[in-house]
Motif scaffolding. Structure first.
Motif, PDB file in Angstrom:
ATOM      1  N   HIS A 122      37.811  -1.303   2.497  1.00 42.78           N
ATOM      2  CA  HIS A 122      38.514  -2.317   2.998  1.00 42.78           C
ATOM      3  C   HIS A 122      39.076  -2.323   4.420  1.00 42.78           C
ATOM      4  O   HIS A 122      38.915  -2.950   5.143  1.00 42.78           O
ATOM      5  CB  HIS A 122      39.823  -2.514   2.211  1.00 42.78           C
ATOM      6  CG  HIS A 122      40.861  -3.487   2.733  1.00 42.78           C
ATOM      7  ND1 HIS A 122      40.653  -4.700   2.205  1.00 42.78           N
ATOM      8  CD2 HIS A 122      42.055  -3.592   3.199  1.00 42.78           C
ATOM      9  CE1 HIS A 122      41.526  -5.469   2.557  1.00 42.78           C
ATOM     10  NE2 HIS A 122      42.356  -4.838   3.322  1.00 42.78           N
ATOM     11  N   GLU A 123      39.415  -1.034   4.907  1.00 42.85           N
ATOM     12  CA  GLU A 123      39.742  -1.127   6.524  1.00 42.85           C
ATOM     13  C   GLU A 123      38.506  -0.914   7.326  1.00 42.85           C
ATOM     14  O   GLU A 123      38.661  -1.866   8.338  1.00 42.85           O
ATOM     15  CB  GLU A 123      40.617   0.143   6.745  1.00 42.85           C
ATOM     16  CG  GLU A 123      41.816   0.323   6.157  1.00 42.85           C
ATOM     17  CD  GLU A 123      42.801  -0.725   6.605  1.00 42.85           C
ATOM     18  OE1 GLU A 123      42.720  -1.196   7.803  1.00 42.85           O
ATOM     19  OE2 GLU A 123      43.593  -1.151   5.877  1.00 42.85           O
ATOM     20  N   LEU A 124      37.415  -0.568   6.969  1.00 47.73           N
ATOM     21  CA  LEU A 124      36.181  -0.805   7.651  1.00 47.73           C
ATOM     22  C   LEU A 124      35.641  -2.136   7.952  1.00 47.73           C
ATOM     23  O   LEU A 124      35.621  -2.646   8.796  1.00 47.73           O
ATOM     24  CB  LEU A 124      35.105   0.168   7.237  1.00 47.73           C
ATOM     25  CG  LEU A 124      35.424   1.616   7.183  1.00 47.73           C
ATOM     26  CD1 LEU A 124      34.379   2.610   6.212  1.00 47.73           C
ATOM     27  CD2 LEU A 124      35.093   1.979   8.667  1.00 47.73           C
ATOM     28  N   CYS A 125      35.778  -2.890   6.595  1.00 50.13           N
ATOM     29  CA  CYS A 125      35.333  -4.316   6.569  1.00 50.13           C
ATOM     30  C   CYS A 125      36.317  -5.016   7.299  1.00 50.13           C
ATOM     31  O   CYS A 125      35.707  -6.043   8.053  1.00 50.13           O
ATOM     32  CB  CYS A 125      35.258  -4.554   5.098  1.00 50.13           C
ATOM     33  SG  CYS A 125      34.103  -3.922   4.135  1.00 50.13           S
ATOM     34  N   ALA A 126      37.609  -4.799   7.325  1.00 52.97           N
ATOM     35  CA  ALA A 126      38.666  -5.706   7.869  1.00 52.97           C
ATOM     36  C   ALA A 126      38.506  -5.655   9.343  1.00 52.97           C
ATOM     37  O   ALA A 126      38.329  -6.689  10.122  1.00 52.97           O
ATOM     38  CB  ALA A 126      39.924  -5.391   7.531  1.00 52.97           C
ATOM     39  N   TYR A 127      38.355  -4.435   9.950  1.00 51.32           N
ATOM     40  CA  TYR A 127      38.019  -4.175  11.478  1.00 51.32           C
ATOM     41  C   TYR A 127      36.911  -4.622  11.822  1.00 51.32           C
ATOM     42  O   TYR A 127      36.757  -5.381  12.768  1.00 51.32           O
ATOM     43  CB  TYR A 127      38.282  -2.581  11.702  1.00 51.32           C
ATOM     44  CG  TYR A 127      37.696  -2.551  13.155  1.00 51.32           C
ATOM     45  CD1 TYR A 127      38.642  -2.599  14.050  1.00 51.32           C
ATOM     46  CD2 TYR A 127      36.545  -2.096  13.498  1.00 51.32           C
ATOM     47  CE1 TYR A 127      38.299  -2.523  15.425  1.00 51.32           C
ATOM     48  CE2 TYR A 127      36.298  -1.599  14.910  1.00 51.32           C
ATOM     49  CZ  TYR A 127      37.132  -2.069  15.862  1.00 51.32           C
ATOM     50  OH  TYR A 127      36.630  -1.682  16.999  1.00 51.32           O
ATOM     51  N   ASN A 128      35.763  -4.567  11.012  1.00 52.07           N
ATOM     52  CA  ASN A 128      34.477  -4.833  11.617  1.00 52.07           C
ATOM     53  C   ASN A 128      34.270  -6.366  11.675  1.00 52.07           C
ATOM     54  O   ASN A 128      33.793  -7.025  12.705  1.00 52.07           O
ATOM     55  CB  ASN A 128      33.440  -4.555  10.199  1.00 52.07           C
ATOM     56  CG  ASN A 128      32.009  -4.596  10.768  1.00 52.07           C
ATOM     57  OD1 ASN A 128      31.718  -4.273  12.070  1.00 52.07           O
ATOM     58  ND2 ASN A 128      31.027  -4.923   9.808  1.00 52.07           N
ATOM     59  N   SER A 129      35.217  -7.273  10.710  1.00 50.84           N
ATOM     60  CA  SER A 129      35.203  -8.592  10.815  1.00 50.84           C
ATOM     61  C   SER A 129      36.122  -9.093  12.009  1.00 50.84           C
ATOM     62  O   SER A 129      35.875 -10.128  12.875  1.00 50.84           O
ATOM     63  CB  SER A 129      35.702  -9.195   9.554  1.00 50.84           C
ATOM     64  OG  SER A 129      35.895 -10.509   9.501  1.00 50.84           O
ATOM     65  N   TYR A 130      37.450  -8.616  11.823  1.00 47.89           N
ATOM     66  CA  TYR A 130      38.399  -8.899  13.068  1.00 47.89           C
ATOM     67  C   TYR A 130      37.965  -8.837  14.340  1.00 47.89           C
ATOM     68  O   TYR A 130      38.315  -9.430  15.409  1.00 47.89           O
ATOM     69  CB  TYR A 130      39.751  -8.602  12.607  1.00 47.89           C
ATOM     70  CG  TYR A 130      40.522  -9.116  11.738  1.00 47.89           C
ATOM     71  CD1 TYR A 130      41.111 -10.556  11.718  1.00 47.89           C
ATOM     72  CD2 TYR A 130      40.815  -8.320  10.443  1.00 47.89           C
ATOM     73  CE1 TYR A 130      41.431 -11.273  10.733  1.00 47.89           C
ATOM     74  CE2 TYR A 130      41.438  -9.035   9.559  1.00 47.89           C
ATOM     75  CZ  TYR A 130      42.004 -10.362   9.589  1.00 47.89           C
ATOM     76  OH  TYR A 130      42.778 -10.946   8.512  1.00 47.89           O
ATOM     77  N   SER A 131      37.507  -7.606  14.614  1.00 50.34           N
ATOM     78  CA  SER A 131      36.847  -6.972  15.928  1.00 50.34           C
ATOM     79  C   SER A 131      35.728  -7.945  16.385  1.00 50.34           C
ATOM     80  O   SER A 131      35.421  -7.836  17.734  1.00 50.34           O
ATOM     81  CB  SER A 131      36.679  -5.583  16.007  1.00 50.34           C
ATOM     82  OG  SER A 131      35.339  -5.260  15.350  1.00 50.34           O
TER      83      SER A 131
END
Length: 222
Positions: A122-131
């Motif tokens: 979840h954290e990888l996906c969230a960062y990947n999207s927001y960044s």
């Protein structure tokens, strides 16, 4: 519980996404067992007493309504036979806990390990999207069962998620095997509950989860 109930009532029933709501409700509980794992459509179809194409459609509903997402296999130039099937992750591990009627998740248990892996994804996906990095995310698994939980991009980063206070040799071994298969991997790390960062003789980083979060969101991982 209210979220799961509202999802069935508002998202699925009201929108007319499925004709057989009881079957879909049963499917949700069975699909929760597959969280962070490979999916066998035929087995789930048998348990839900529906067809395999129907189960595929149910998973599409979970994806379309943002309740889950697929993690494909890493397939770039393998030297050995690797699995090609995708893994499925619910986007909210709390929903998984409710669907499976799980109690407290104690560190060191298998259930905690799966929930921890879900959280890292979840954290990888969230960062990947927001960044705006939008790097492809995948997993790697040999036919023998040796597996690396997450691969970022074209093997720029390989990650194992281990929800334990001491990382054992099997977690490190999977990353060692990945480097044999993919020599160009730039960085390998294990996200864990260990209190301090350390590095193995072969250069694998053992990283506490808090540092993982700090480094991830500071853009120091990818």
């Amino acid at each position: 519980e209210a979220y799961v109930g509202d999802y069935l009532k508002e998202e699925v029933s009201s929108e007319g996404l499925v004709r057989n709501l009881p079957a879909f409700s049963s499917f949700l509980s069975i699909a929760a067992l597959c969280d962070a794992d490979l999916v066998n459509f035929a087995n789930i179809a048998r348990d839900c007493v529906v067809s395999a194409p129907t189960v595929r459609g149910y998973f599409e509903i979970l994806e379309d309504t943002l309740l889950g997402r697929w993690l494909p296999a890493y397939r770039a130039r393998p030297k050995r036979r690797v699995l090609q099937a995708s893994k499925f992750f619910f986007t909210d591990v709390g929903a998984v806990n409710v669907l499976l009627r799980r109690g407290p998740l104690d560190p060191g248990t298998e259930l905690f390990g799966k929930a921890f892996e879900n959280w890292v994804f979840h954290e990888l996906c969230a960062y990947n999207s927001y960044s705006g990095a939008n790097e492809p995310l995948s997993y790697w698994r040999l036919a023998s069962g040796i597996e690396v939980d997450f691969v970022v991009g074209a093997a720029a980063l390989a990650i194992e998620a281990k929800g334990s206070e001491r990382v054992r040799s099997d977690a490190v071994r999977s990353l060692e095997e990945f480097k044999v298969d993919q020599p160009r991997v730039a960085r390998r790390l294990v996200v864990s509950l260990e209190p301090k960062s350390r590095r193995t003789e072969s250069g694998i980083e053992i990283m506490p989860w808090r540092r993982f979060i700090d480094d991830l969101w500071a853009g120091r991982l990818f």
